[in-house]
Design a protein around this motif. Structure first.
Motif, PDB file in Angstrom:
ATOM      1  N   VAL A  47       0.838  -1.203   0.000  1.00  0.00           N
ATOM      2  CA  VAL A  47       0.000   0.000   0.000  1.00  0.00           C
ATOM      3  C   VAL A  47       0.872   1.252   0.000  1.00  0.00           C
ATOM      4  O   VAL A  47       0.631   2.194  -0.766  1.00  0.00           O
ATOM      5  CB  VAL A  47      -0.963  -0.007   1.208  1.00  0.00           C
ATOM      6  N   GLU A  48       1.913   1.264   0.823  1.00  0.00           N
ATOM      7  CA  GLU A  48       2.779   2.443   0.888  1.00  0.00           C
ATOM      8  C   GLU A  48       3.536   2.657  -0.418  1.00  0.00           C
ATOM      9  O   GLU A  48       3.584   3.775  -0.939  1.00  0.00           O
ATOM     10  CB  GLU A  48       3.754   2.309   2.050  1.00  0.00           C
ATOM     11  N   LEU A  49       4.144   1.594  -0.954  1.00  0.00           N
ATOM     12  CA  LEU A  49       4.889   1.734  -2.198  1.00  0.00           C
ATOM     13  C   LEU A  49       3.966   2.087  -3.368  1.00  0.00           C
ATOM     14  O   LEU A  49       4.325   2.885  -4.229  1.00  0.00           O
ATOM     15  CB  LEU A  49       5.651   0.447  -2.513  1.00  0.00           C
ATOM     16  N   GLY A  50       2.785   1.495  -3.388  1.00  0.00           N
ATOM     17  CA  GLY A  50       1.833   1.820  -4.447  1.00  0.00           C
ATOM     18  C   GLY A  50       1.381   3.267  -4.392  1.00  0.00           C
ATOM     19  O   GLY A  50       1.247   3.938  -5.423  1.00  0.00           O
ATOM     20  N   ALA A  51       1.146   3.772  -3.191  1.00  0.00           N
ATOM     21  CA  ALA A  51       0.725   5.171  -3.046  1.00  0.00           C
ATOM     22  C   ALA A  51       1.834   6.132  -3.461  1.00  0.00           C
ATOM     23  O   ALA A  51       1.583   7.130  -4.144  1.00  0.00           O
ATOM     24  CB  ALA A  51       0.298   5.439  -1.607  1.00  0.00           C
ATOM     25  N   VAL A  52       3.062   5.820  -3.083  1.00  0.00           N
ATOM     26  CA  VAL A  52       4.189   6.675  -3.472  1.00  0.00           C
ATOM     27  C   VAL A  52       4.395   6.623  -4.982  1.00  0.00           C
ATOM     28  O   VAL A  52       4.641   7.653  -5.627  1.00  0.00           O
ATOM     29  CB  VAL A  52       5.477   6.253  -2.723  1.00  0.00           C
ATOM     30  N   ALA A  53       4.289   5.429  -5.565  1.00  0.00           N
ATOM     31  CA  ALA A  53       4.436   5.309  -7.021  1.00  0.00           C
ATOM     32  C   ALA A  53       3.345   6.080  -7.747  1.00  0.00           C
ATOM     33  O   ALA A  53       3.602   6.736  -8.759  1.00  0.00           O
ATOM     34  CB  ALA A  53       4.413   3.843  -7.436  1.00  0.00           C
ATOM     35  N   ALA A  54       2.117   6.032  -7.239  1.00  0.00           N
ATOM     36  CA  ALA A  54       1.018   6.775  -7.873  1.00  0.00           C
ATOM     37  C   ALA A  54       1.260   8.281  -7.792  1.00  0.00           C
ATOM     38  O   ALA A  54       1.061   9.003  -8.775  1.00  0.00           O
ATOM     39  CB  ALA A  54      -0.309   6.412  -7.221  1.00  0.00           C
ATOM     40  N   ALA A  55       1.692   8.746  -6.637  1.00  0.00           N
ATOM     41  CA  ALA A  55       1.961  10.181  -6.480  1.00  0.00           C
ATOM     42  C   ALA A  55       3.123  10.614  -7.371  1.00  0.00           C
ATOM     43  O   ALA A  55       3.071  11.670  -8.015  1.00  0.00           O
ATOM     44  CB  ALA A  55       2.262  10.499  -5.027  1.00  0.00           C
ATOM     45  N   LEU A  56       4.158   9.787  -7.418  1.00  0.00           N
ATOM     46  CA  LEU A  56       5.320  10.107  -8.244  1.00  0.00           C
ATOM     47  C   LEU A  56       4.954  10.083  -9.727  1.00  0.00           C
ATOM     48  O   LEU A  56       5.469  10.880 -10.508  1.00  0.00           O
ATOM     49  CB  LEU A  56       6.446   9.114  -7.955  1.00  0.00           C
ATOM     50  N   ALA A  57       4.055   9.200 -10.109  1.00  0.00           N
ATOM     51  CA  ALA A  57       3.646   9.117 -11.509  1.00  0.00           C
ATOM     52  C   ALA A  57       2.803  10.308 -11.929  1.00  0.00           C
ATOM     53  O   ALA A  57       2.739  10.629 -13.116  1.00  0.00           O
ATOM     54  CB  ALA A  57       2.873   7.828 -11.749  1.00  0.00           C
ATOM     55  N   LEU A  58       2.151  10.971 -10.994  1.00  0.00           N
ATOM     56  CA  LEU A  58       1.353  12.136 -11.350  1.00  0.00           C
ATOM     57  C   LEU A  58       2.194  13.406 -11.517  1.00  0.00           C
ATOM     58  O   LEU A  58       1.753  14.362 -12.144  1.00  0.00           O
ATOM     59  CB  LEU A  58       0.264  12.368 -10.303  1.00  0.00           C
ATOM     60  N   LEU A  59       3.404  13.406 -10.978  1.00  0.00           N
ATOM     61  CA  LEU A  59       4.264  14.588 -11.121  1.00  0.00           C
ATOM     62  C   LEU A  59       4.635  14.911 -12.566  1.00  0.00           C
ATOM     63  O   LEU A  59       4.784  16.089 -12.907  1.00  0.00           O
ATOM     64  CB  LEU A  59       5.531  14.425 -10.272  1.00  0.00           C
ATOM     65  N   PRO A  60       4.801  13.906 -13.457  1.00  0.00           N
ATOM     66  CA  PRO A  60       5.104  14.268 -14.852  1.00  0.00           C
ATOM     67  C   PRO A  60       3.990  15.035 -15.556  1.00  0.00           C
ATOM     68  O   PRO A  60       4.182  15.507 -16.666  1.00  0.00           O
ATOM     69  CB  PRO A  60       5.338  12.910 -15.532  1.00  0.00           C
ATOM     70  N   LEU A  61       2.837  15.171 -14.939  1.00  0.00           N
ATOM     71  CA  LEU A  61       1.795  15.983 -15.538  1.00  0.00           C
ATOM     72  C   LEU A  61       2.130  17.477 -15.447  1.00  0.00           C
ATOM     73  O   LEU A  61       1.543  18.289 -16.144  1.00  0.00           O
ATOM     74  CB  LEU A  61       0.454  15.705 -14.864  1.00  0.00           C
ATOM     75  N   LEU A  62       3.069  17.813 -14.570  1.00  0.00           N
ATOM     76  CA  LEU A  62       3.535  19.200 -14.469  1.00  0.00           C
ATOM     77  C   LEU A  62       4.520  19.480 -15.607  1.00  0.00           C
ATOM     78  O   LEU A  62       5.182  18.573 -16.095  1.00  0.00           O
ATOM     79  CB  LEU A  62       4.227  19.423 -13.122  1.00  0.00           C
ATOM     80  N   PRO A  63       4.651  20.730 -16.022  1.00  0.00           N
ATOM     81  CA  PRO A  63       5.587  21.055 -17.116  1.00  0.00           C
ATOM     82  C   PRO A  63       7.034  21.075 -16.621  1.00  0.00           C
ATOM     83  O   PRO A  63       7.572  22.109 -16.253  1.00  0.00           O
ATOM     84  CB  PRO A  63       5.122  22.442 -17.567  1.00  0.00           C
ATOM     85  N   LEU A  64       7.657  19.912 -16.592  1.00  0.00           N
ATOM     86  CA  LEU A  64       9.016  19.796 -16.060  1.00  0.00           C
ATOM     87  C   LEU A  64      10.055  19.450 -17.126  1.00  0.00           C
ATOM     88  O   LEU A  64      11.155  19.048 -16.802  1.00  0.00           O
ATOM     89  CB  LEU A  64       9.041  18.725 -14.963  1.00  0.00           C
ATOM     90  N   ARG A  65       9.691  19.525 -18.377  1.00  0.00           N
ATOM     91  CA  ARG A  65      10.567  19.227 -19.510  1.00  0.00           C
ATOM     92  C   ARG A  65      11.109  17.802 -19.436  1.00  0.00           C
ATOM     93  O   ARG A  65      10.353  16.872 -19.290  1.00  0.00           O
ATOM     94  CB  ARG A  65      11.675  20.263 -19.622  1.00  0.00           C
TER      95      ARG A  65
END
Length: 91
Positions: A47-65
């Motif tokens: 649960v912890e690793l899945g939640a962190v992976a989900a949050a980390l995967a949503l960061l590329p939606l920001l304009p970070l080149r």
């Protein structure tokens, strides 16, 4: 203007976030048998690793080149680790 690689990264990020969230939800819902210490560790870790992976995967939606690809690869790796933990620990 978004390029085709930007759109690909966004689609992949959404897919990885959805898979990681689904894995975390399944692990949380299935839980573990009372008294099964390894099952509890498997559940909590997944649960912890899945939640962190989900949050980390949503960061590329920001304009970070170019850094969005690094975050997407890291999220995919964490999703793989979470899946491995769920499938192997305590079984």
């Amino acid at each position: 203007m978004r390029t085709s690689t930007d759109r690909l990264c966004v689609r992949a990020a959404i897919a990885v976030a959805a898979l990681a969230g689904l894995l975390a939800a399944v692990a949380w819902l299935l839980g573990s048998v009372p008294g099964d210490a390894l099952g509890a560790v498997r559940r909590r870790s997944t649960v912890e690793l899945g939640a962190v992976a989900a949050a980390l995967a949503l960061l590329p939606l920001l304009p970070l080149r170019w850094f969005r690809w690094v975050l997407l690869v890291a999220a995919t790796g964490l999703l793989g680790v979470a899946l491995a933990v769920y499938l192997t620990v305590g079984r």
